[in-house]
Every structure is written in structure tokens, then in C-alpha cells.
Design an enzyme around this catalytic site. Structure first.
Site, PDB file in Angstrom:
ATOM      1  N   ASN A  97      61.039 -17.171  41.065  1.00 11.73           N
ATOM      2  CA  ASN A  97      61.671 -16.156  40.217  1.00 11.73           C
ATOM      3  C   ASN A  97      62.900 -15.642  40.967  1.00 11.73           C
ATOM      4  OD1 ASN A  97      62.361 -13.904  38.736  1.00 11.73           O
ATOM      5  ND2 ASN A  97      60.518 -12.723  39.242  1.00 11.73           N
ATOM      6  N   LYS A 114      65.156 -13.630  39.994  1.00  6.50           N
ATOM      7  CA  LYS A 114      65.537 -12.244  39.655  1.00  6.50           C
ATOM      8  C   LYS A 114      67.060 -12.159  39.430  1.00  6.50           C
ATOM      9  CE  LYS A 114      61.445 -10.625  41.982  1.00  6.50           C
ATOM     10  NZ  LYS A 114      60.742  -9.567  42.676  1.00  6.50           N
ATOM     11  N   HIS A 148      56.720  -9.160  33.794  1.00 10.04           N
ATOM     12  CA  HIS A 148      56.897  -8.911  35.231  1.00 10.04           C
ATOM     13  C   HIS A 148      56.865  -7.404  35.488  1.00 10.04           C
ATOM     14  CE1 HIS A 148      58.688  -8.675  39.195  1.00 10.04           C
ATOM     15  NE2 HIS A 148      58.295  -9.937  39.346  1.00 10.04           N
ATOM     16  N   GLU A 187      58.594  -5.570  37.254  1.00  9.54           N
ATOM     17  CA  GLU A 187      59.916  -4.908  37.222  1.00  9.54           C
ATOM     18  C   GLU A 187      60.324  -4.613  35.777  1.00  9.54           C
ATOM     19  OE1 GLU A 187      61.900  -7.796  39.707  1.00  9.54           O
ATOM     20  OE2 GLU A 187      60.692  -7.069  41.383  1.00  9.54           O
ATOM     21  N   GLU A 234      50.320 -10.283  40.394  1.00  9.11           N
ATOM     22  CA  GLU A 234      51.321  -9.768  41.326  1.00  9.11           C
ATOM     23  C   GLU A 234      51.068  -8.282  41.580  1.00  9.11           C
ATOM     24  OE1 GLU A 234      55.086 -12.407  41.324  1.00  9.11           O
ATOM     25  OE2 GLU A 234      55.331 -10.860  39.813  1.00  9.11           O
ATOM     26  N   GLY A 241      58.245  -7.830  47.117  1.00  6.64           N
ATOM     27  CA  GLY A 241      59.479  -7.520  47.842  1.00  6.64           C
ATOM     28  C   GLY A 241      59.268  -6.588  49.028  1.00  6.64           C
ATOM     29  N   SER A 285      55.475 -11.254  48.010  1.00  7.88           N
ATOM     30  CA  SER A 285      55.763 -11.578  49.410  1.00  7.88           C
ATOM     31  C   SER A 285      55.154 -12.905  49.869  1.00  7.88           C
ATOM     32  CB  SER A 285      55.330 -10.422  50.325  1.00  7.88           C
ATOM     33  OG  SER A 285      56.071  -9.250  50.007  1.00  7.88           O
TER      34      SER A 285
HETATM   35  P1  PGA Z   1      58.592 -11.372  46.151  1.00  3.13           P
HETATM   36  O1  PGA Z   1      58.633 -11.258  44.541  1.00  3.13           O
HETATM   37  O2  PGA Z   1      58.133 -12.768  46.477  1.00  3.13           O
HETATM   38  O3  PGA Z   1      60.023 -11.129  46.579  1.00  3.13           O
HETATM   39  O4  PGA Z   1      57.656 -10.343  46.630  1.00  3.13           O
HETATM   40  C1  PGA Z   1      57.661 -11.867  43.746  1.00  3.13           C
HETATM   41  C2  PGA Z   1      57.921 -11.576  42.279  1.00  3.13           C
HETATM   42  O5  PGA Z   1      58.276 -10.436  41.959  1.00  3.13           O
HETATM   43  O6  PGA Z   1      57.761 -12.451  41.408  1.00  3.13           O
END
Ligand code: PGA
Length: 250
Positions: free
Chosen positions: A9, A11, A94, A96, A166, A172, A212
Site C-alpha cells: 500500500n 499510500k 483502511h 486512515e 491492521e 507506521g 510495521s
Molecule cells: P505500515 O502501514 O507498514 O507503514 O505500518 C501498513 C498499512 O497501513 O497498510
């Protein structure tokens, strides 16, 4: 045996030029990868990514889409437009989108239904916040998000759905869930799929872990019995970190 499915992803990262170069490198490095791989660049780079991935087995994904097919929806992107560009999968729900943009389960469910009706694959994201985890609510939160996200989806269409667990506190932050902790929640999600559908549907459901994921922890996570892949954010932005995750071998 369920296959392993690793998705990137991207983003809100990567220009058109950056996308072409990363997609080309991945196409080369992952040419003999035995796992299912998807990358989801931003909307603006989907067209060039589709071209760069032509003739490879890397699936092109989008990070979101509208809950409506077309019409007066300023700033939205339709499933028809995604399909037109060669997009095969879409990430929906997601955290976010849920947290920053206020997307609710019923809204996400409309998108899931629309994507499936148009033949796309879906990665449906679920996961608890830190506050919910500290209050011991994680099982209830992911069960509810799973049930509501899948509402009205037939068992046949479910075959095109992947669930990505997640935990919001792991995204992140550099703090991944341990393999055991993640596996326990994956088992909860699988049990929910069994309750909503059947044992066969639960056995077939691919459940990715996201939050992560990096080359250093990929093996610990991906060897757990209920973890069938990864949804990778930060580490998906460089071939040096995404390729080793995608090429993971027991
Ligand atoms: P990350 O994000 O690997 O940077 O933690 C994962 C995601 O939000 O899909």
C-alpha cells in the site's frame, strides 16, 4: 493450503516517474516469486503502473474508490474508472480512511459490494485502535468490522475478498504486533467468517497482517498458522525492503 498474499500500500507516495521506476524494479525482482503480489500506487500513477506491470503476475490495486458508480461526486474515483485502467483489486476500509476521513462500516460495505459486483478483488481492512486494545475490546471490534464490512456478500463472492488485520497502533509506528498476538486476532476473524458463512469459507479466507511489517519481522509473522500474507505500507516504498518480504520463504 492457503496461498500467501503480499500487498504493498503506497499510500500518498510516489509520482508518476517514481512509480514507473519502482514498478519496473519490482517486476524484475519478483519475476519468479511464488506468492500472490499486489501493489497499490496512488490513483494518479495507476495508468503508468498498469503499463509497467504488463506481462507480469503482479496485480494492480487501488487504495480506495467511491461507493457510487458515477455521478456528481466531486473528487471521487469510480470503480468503472479503476477497471478501465486495468486495476484488479482495491483496498477498502483502511484505518486512515476510517479515522481521518470518517468512513463508517456501512459506507465501506457499499464499496465492498460495488467492487465485487464489478469483478474486482477486495482487501477489506479491519483493526482496533490503541484505546480499544487497552480496553480489551480488540476481538469485538474486528468481529464487528468483519461482519459489517461483509454484510450482503455471498459465499461465492467472498472468494474474492481478503481481510487485512491492521491494528491501528502498529501502523507506521514501527511497533508491530508479535506473531502470536496477531495470530490470535486472525483466529478471531477466521472464527467470525465461519460463523457468518461456513467452515469452508473460513478455511479459504486469506487474512493478511498489516502494521510495521518489514523484512526483519516478516518471517515471524508469515509463519503463523492464521497469517496468510501482509499488507505493507512504509516498507513497500522501496524494492530493497518490499522484495525480501514478497520473496519470503519458510
Ligand atoms: P505500515 O502501514 O507498514 O507503514 O505500518 C501498513 C498499512 O497501513 O497498510
Amino acid at each position: 493450503m492457503r496461498i500467501k498474499y503480499i500487498a504493498g500500500n503506497w499510500k500518498m507516495h510516489k509520482t508518476v516517474t517514481e512509480t514507473v521506476s519502482l514498478a519496473r524494479v519490482l517486476a524484475g525482482e519478483l519475476a519468479s516469486c511464488k506468492h500472490k503480489i499486489m501493489i497499490a500506487p496512488p490513483f494518479t500513477a495507476l495508468a503508468v503502473a498498469a503499463k509497467a506491470l504488463e506481462g507480469t503476475s503482479i496485480l494492480l490495486g487501488a487504495q480506495n474508490m467511491s461507493d457510487q458508480e458515477q455521478g456528481a461526486h466531486t473528487g471521487e474515483v469510480s470503480v468503472l474508472m479503476l477497471k478501465d485502467l486495468g486495476v484488479k483489486a482495491v483496498i477498502l476500509g483502511h484505518s486512515e480512511r476510517r479515522i481521518i476521513y470518517g468512513e463508517k462500516d456501512d459506507f465501506i460495505n457499499r464499496k465492498v459490494k460495488l467492487a465485487l459486483a464489478h469483478g474486482l478483488e477486495v482487501v477489506l481492512c479491519v483493526g482496533e485502535t490503541l484505546q480499544e486494545r487497552e480496553a480489551g475490546k480488540q476481538d469485538g471490534v474486528v468481529s464487528s468490522q468483519t461482519e459489517k464490512g461483509l454484510s450482503g456478500i455471498s459465499e461465492k463472492d467472498l472468494l474474492r475478498v481478503t481481510i487485512a488485520y491492521e491494528p491501528v497502533w502498529a501502523i507506521g509506528t514501527g511497533k508491530n504486533a508479535t506473531g502470536q498476538d496477531a495470530d490470535a486476532i486472525h483466529a478471531v476473524i477466521r472464527a467470525q467468517v465461519k460463523k457468518l458463512y461456513s467452515q469452508a469459507a473460513a478455511d479459504a479466507m486469506i487474512i493478511q497482517y498489516g502494521g510495521s511489517v518489514k523484512p526483519e519481522n516478516a518471517k515471524e509473522l508469515l509463519t503463523m498458522p492464521n497469517i496468510d500474507g501482509a499488507l505493507v505500507g512504509g516498507a513497500a516504498l522501496k524494492a530493497e525492503t518490499f522484495a525480501p518480504i514478497a520473496l519470503f520463504d519458510k
